[in-house]
Motif scaffolding. Structure first.
Motif, mmCIF file in Angstrom:
data_model
loop_
_atom_site.group_PDB
_atom_site.id
_atom_site.type_symbol
_atom_site.label_atom_id
_atom_site.label_comp_id
_atom_site.label_asym_id
_atom_site.label_seq_id
_atom_site.Cartn_x
_atom_site.Cartn_y
_atom_site.Cartn_z
ATOM 1 N N ARG A 18 0.831 -1.212 0.000
ATOM 2 C CA ARG A 18 0.000 0.000 0.000
ATOM 3 C C ARG A 18 0.865 1.261 0.000
ATOM 4 N N THR A 19 1.930 1.260 0.787
ATOM 5 C CA THR A 19 2.818 2.423 0.864
ATOM 6 C C THR A 19 3.428 2.739 -0.498
ATOM 7 N N ARG A 21 2.329 1.734 -3.457
ATOM 8 C CA ARG A 21 1.268 2.084 -4.411
ATOM 9 C C ARG A 21 0.867 3.548 -4.238
ATOM 10 N N HIS A 22 0.702 3.971 -2.996
ATOM 11 C CA HIS A 22 0.361 5.369 -2.734
ATOM 12 C C HIS A 22 1.485 6.306 -3.182
ATOM 13 N N GLY A 25 1.219 6.966 -6.629
ATOM 14 C CA GLY A 25 -0.010 7.653 -6.996
ATOM 15 C C GLY A 25 -0.904 6.842 -7.907
ATOM 16 N N SER A 27 -3.925 3.737 -8.362
ATOM 17 C CA SER A 27 -5.047 3.086 -7.696
ATOM 18 C C SER A 27 -4.787 1.588 -7.597
#
Length: 79
Positions: A18-19, A21-22, A25, A27
């Protein structure tokens, strides 16, 4: 009942995924497309509800633009 160490690894995997992927930027849907897996599976991995195969680990790392070795090293550091 799941082994505590296994659960910690699984949780670290989700947080690391998740880190990154965020940070990119993107989805969950875009990462799923890049890795050739479903968006539901990405969600389950990020929430620690599923354990990926080694093939999926490599596909996700590639989708994140990093090597599988670097990805796994970060997961390990989080355990």
């Amino acid at each position: 009942m799941k082994d505590a160490i296994a659960q910690k690894i699984q949780d670290s995997f989700g947080v690391t995924l998740r880190t990154h992927r965020h940070a990119l930027g993107v989805s969950q849907e875009e990462l799923a497309d890049r890795a050739g897996i479903t968006v539901v599976y990405v969600s389950l991995l990020e929430t620690g509800k599923r354990v990926p195969t080694i093939v999926v680990v490599f596909a996700l790392a590639r989708g994140l633009g990093m090597s599988a070795a670097d990805f796994v090293s970060e997961i390990e550091a989080g355990t």
